[in-house]
Motif scaffolding. Structure first.
Motif, PDB file in Angstrom:
ATOM      1  N   ASN A 186       3.436   2.039 -12.097  1.00 17.08           N
ATOM      2  CA  ASN A 186       2.303   2.486 -11.290  1.00 17.08           C
ATOM      3  C   ASN A 186       1.066   1.637 -11.562  1.00 17.08           C
ATOM      4  O   ASN A 186       0.349   1.245 -10.628  1.00 17.08           O
ATOM      5  CB  ASN A 186       2.004   3.960 -11.598  1.00 17.08           C
ATOM      6  N   LYS A 187       0.827   1.328 -12.832  1.00 17.49           N
ATOM      7  CA  LYS A 187      -0.342   0.505 -13.174  1.00 17.49           C
ATOM      8  C   LYS A 187      -0.245  -0.876 -12.531  1.00 17.49           C
ATOM      9  O   LYS A 187      -1.225  -1.397 -11.979  1.00 17.49           O
ATOM     10  CB  LYS A 187      -0.449   0.371 -14.695  1.00 17.49           C
ATOM     11  N   LYS A 234       0.826  -1.206   0.000  1.00 17.54           N
ATOM     12  CA  LYS A 234       0.000   0.000   0.000  1.00 17.54           C
ATOM     13  C   LYS A 234       0.860   1.256   0.000  1.00 17.54           C
ATOM     14  O   LYS A 234       0.569   2.225  -0.718  1.00 17.54           O
ATOM     15  CB  LYS A 234      -0.912   0.000   1.235  1.00 17.54           C
ATOM     16  N   GLN A 290      -0.882  -0.641  -8.716  1.00 18.94           N
ATOM     17  CA  GLN A 290      -2.283  -0.394  -8.381  1.00 18.94           C
ATOM     18  C   GLN A 290      -3.122  -1.657  -8.579  1.00 18.94           C
ATOM     19  O   GLN A 290      -4.012  -1.957  -7.777  1.00 18.94           O
ATOM     20  CB  GLN A 290      -2.856   0.749  -9.238  1.00 18.94           C
ATOM     21  N   GLU A 291      -2.826  -2.421  -9.648  1.00 19.38           N
ATOM     22  CA  GLU A 291      -3.570  -3.650  -9.893  1.00 19.38           C
ATOM     23  C   GLU A 291      -3.227  -4.713  -8.852  1.00 19.38           C
ATOM     24  O   GLU A 291      -4.108  -5.462  -8.404  1.00 19.38           O
ATOM     25  CB  GLU A 291      -3.292  -4.158 -11.307  1.00 19.38           C
ATOM     26  N   LYS A 295      -2.290  -4.109  -5.760  1.00 15.12           N
ATOM     27  CA  LYS A 295      -2.949  -3.663  -4.525  1.00 15.12           C
ATOM     28  C   LYS A 295      -4.428  -4.021  -4.557  1.00 15.12           C
ATOM     29  O   LYS A 295      -4.999  -4.500  -3.572  1.00 15.12           O
ATOM     30  CB  LYS A 295      -2.765  -2.147  -4.373  1.00 15.12           C
ATOM     31  N   ARG A 296      -5.066  -3.814  -5.677  1.00  9.09           N
ATOM     32  CA  ARG A 296      -6.492  -4.143  -5.813  1.00  9.09           C
ATOM     33  C   ARG A 296      -6.724  -5.635  -5.662  1.00  9.09           C
ATOM     34  O   ARG A 296      -7.660  -6.074  -4.987  1.00  9.09           O
ATOM     35  CB  ARG A 296      -6.967  -3.654  -7.176  1.00  9.09           C
ATOM     36  N   SER A 356       1.527   6.360  -7.006  1.00 14.11           N
ATOM     37  CA  SER A 356       0.407   7.134  -7.542  1.00 14.11           C
ATOM     38  C   SER A 356       0.663   8.637  -7.417  1.00 14.11           C
ATOM     39  O   SER A 356       0.426   9.402  -8.361  1.00 14.11           O
ATOM     40  CB  SER A 356      -0.868   6.755  -6.794  1.00 14.11           C
ATOM     41  N   ALA A 391       2.344   1.613  -3.497  1.00  8.96           N
ATOM     42  CA  ALA A 391       1.307   1.976  -4.471  1.00  8.96           C
ATOM     43  C   ALA A 391       0.892   3.433  -4.307  1.00  8.96           C
ATOM     44  O   ALA A 391       0.749   4.166  -5.302  1.00  8.96           O
ATOM     45  CB  ALA A 391       0.100   1.049  -4.316  1.00  8.96           C
ATOM     46  N   ASP A 392       0.712   3.880  -3.054  1.00  9.22           N
ATOM     47  CA  ASP A 392       0.323   5.274  -2.813  1.00  9.22           C
ATOM     48  C   ASP A 392       1.432   6.238  -3.221  1.00  9.22           C
ATOM     49  O   ASP A 392       1.175   7.291  -3.811  1.00  9.22           O
ATOM     50  CB  ASP A 392      -0.018   5.475  -1.330  1.00  9.22           C
TER      51      ASP A 392
END
Length: 465
Positions: free
Chosen positions: A433-434, A321, A437-438, A440-441, A328, A324-325
């Motif tokens: 970044n992509k 997290k 984020q994926e 993390k999701r 972003s 990822a943050d």
């Protein structure tokens, strides 16, 4: 209908590469060709010029910067090298508006170059037939490769142009019909299967199992296993659904019943797929077969995600997290900086254009004042007077001391170097970044599913009171 041609641009004898680029770009961006004037209005309509990853006003400088960077990185420089490419796209008179023609040209260039090359798309409206001139840089955005032309590229470009014309509701050029006996074409075995599949899909079966059942009723034999296969009546061999085309693969067909479409730009080698929210699909009334398939899909997707995290050295959700943050926020900052730099370049380029126009039209406007703003003089010098007034308006809006053209060019040069560095960082950060984020999701959804399963277990073991 659009007639399309791909032209390679070489260095002309007795001219530098910059002069050749400048001559071609000056021609395609010529205001007399890209503007339409209303007879009843003093002001002209907007120019039909669009660009990608560059500024049309200074495209020559940006193309040259990319070329020099390519030579510096690769050390490759050949005699007779291709410096850029031009696409000519002519439309049937009366079939498109200038706005639509420019949109079609931009889409053609974007899909043909796959977004990997700078280009300028200009729509000329000075002839009866509206036509596009698209000039794109032979060097890619990363400045490490060049576009390689071949005989098949022209065929591919014409096919792509026809597809886009059809998508926009335009006609296409009919193929040349040879004299003599017409050859006989027969549908292939796989085309017969695709036709039956299309017919069954048109009847809208409720789920994938019903779809398979309808195929069996039609006389087809289905073989399940690692690869789903189908066999027509009277045939000896099975063929995989995957071999029927990307829209007929088992995964694509299941996705249709799921209510989603497989991403067109999905590529092999993608780190992982996004997990499916099975509980949501159950609420939507998906069948048991789909639920079993999605559970297996999620297991494989989660394994790929874990391998990705292991490769990146991420050992906990908190660390994921945080990364990822941070990614972003960093990516957003780069994007905002790019927009700010490009906005400043546009503003300076526009100011430079007005300064040059002002110096060229000042004498005419002074004479216009001496003539006491004569209507006849205005009609004879409408273009010069309109440009002068536009320049004065721009100077008033600028609201500070005007820089010289030399100062503007110097600042734009510095901004171009900054923009190039930002773009390199942008492309590096974008993919990372992509992926973060994926990942993390996926982890968040997996933990949520795991918590739901734990809650179910607790409910089962609660004593009866």
């Amino acid at each position: 209908m659009a007639a399309t041609r791909l032209i390679a641009m070489h260095q002309n004898a007795g001219k530098s590469i910059g002069q050749c680029l400048s001559a071609r770009l000056d021609y395609v961006t010529d205001e007399e060709k890209t503007r339409k004037r209303n007879e009843d209005e003093e002001e002209e309509k907007s120019k039909y010029i669009t660009s990608y990853a560059c500024n049309a006003a200074i495209a020559k400088e940006e193309f040259m910067d990319s070329r020099n960077e390519y030579i510096r990185i690769t050390g490759r420089q050949y005699e007779g090298d291709i410096i850029a490419y031009q696409i000519r796209q002519s439309f049937k008179p009366g079939e498109v508006t200038p706005e639509e023609a420019n949109a079609i040209g931009y889409e053609t260039a974007m899909r043909f170059t796959r977004g990997q090359h700078q280009f300028v798309c200009c729509t000329h409206v000075d002839k009866e037939h509206i036509h596009n001139h698209i000039v794109y840089n032979s060097v890619n955005l990363h400045c490490d490769k060049k576009f390689r032309d071949s005989w098949f590229c022209g065929i591919g470009l014409r096919t792509l142009s026809d597809m886009i014309c059809l998508e926009h509701g335009l006609s296409v050029i009919e193929p040349y019909k040879h004299k003599g006996k017409k050859p006989v074409y027969q549908k292939s075995y796989r085309q017969d299967i695709r036709d039956v599949i299309n017919k069954i899909l048109a009847e809208k079966p409720k789920d994938f199992e019903s779809f398979i059942s309808e195929l069996k009723k039609a006389g087809f034999e289905i073989k399940e296993g690692k690869h789903l296969a189908i066999k027509s009546p009277g045939r000896k061999n099975f063929v995989r659904f995957d071999s029927l085309g990307k829209d007929y693969s088992a995964e694509a067909l299941k996705a249709k019943f799921e209510g989603s479409e497989i991403s067109k730009d999905s590529r092999k080698g993608k780190p992982f797929d996004l997990l499916i929210d099975i509980q949501e699909k159950i609420r939507q009334g998906k069948g048991k077969g789909y639920i079993n398939w999605s559970q297996k899909f999620n297991n494989k997707a989660m394994m790929k995600t874990l391998l990705y995290l292991n490769d990146k050295g991420i050992r906990s959700y908190a660390e994921l997290k945080d990364k990822a943050d941070t990614s972003s926020a960093s990516f957003k900052k780069i994007t905002d900086n790019l927009k700010a730099v490009e906005g400043r370049i546009d503003k300076l380029s526009n100011l430079r254009k007005h300064i040059l126009a002002f110096s060229k039209t000042k004498a005419v406007f002074e004479e216009y004042k001496k003539k006491r703003y004569s209507k006849a003089f205005f009609e004879a010098h409408r273009e010069e007077i309109t440009k002068y007034r536009a320049a004065k308006k721009a100077f008033n809006e600028y609201g500070q001391k005007l820089p010289t053209v030399k100062e503007i060019n110097k600042e734009i040069g510095g901004l171009m170097q900054e923009k190039k560095a930002l773009y390199k960082e942008y492309y590096l950060k974008r993919d990372d970044n992509k992926s973060l984020q994926e990942a993390k999701r996926n982890v968040e959804m997996f933990l949520q599913m795991d918590n739901k399963e734990a809650d179910k277990q607790k409910q089962r073991i609660q004593p009866v009171r």
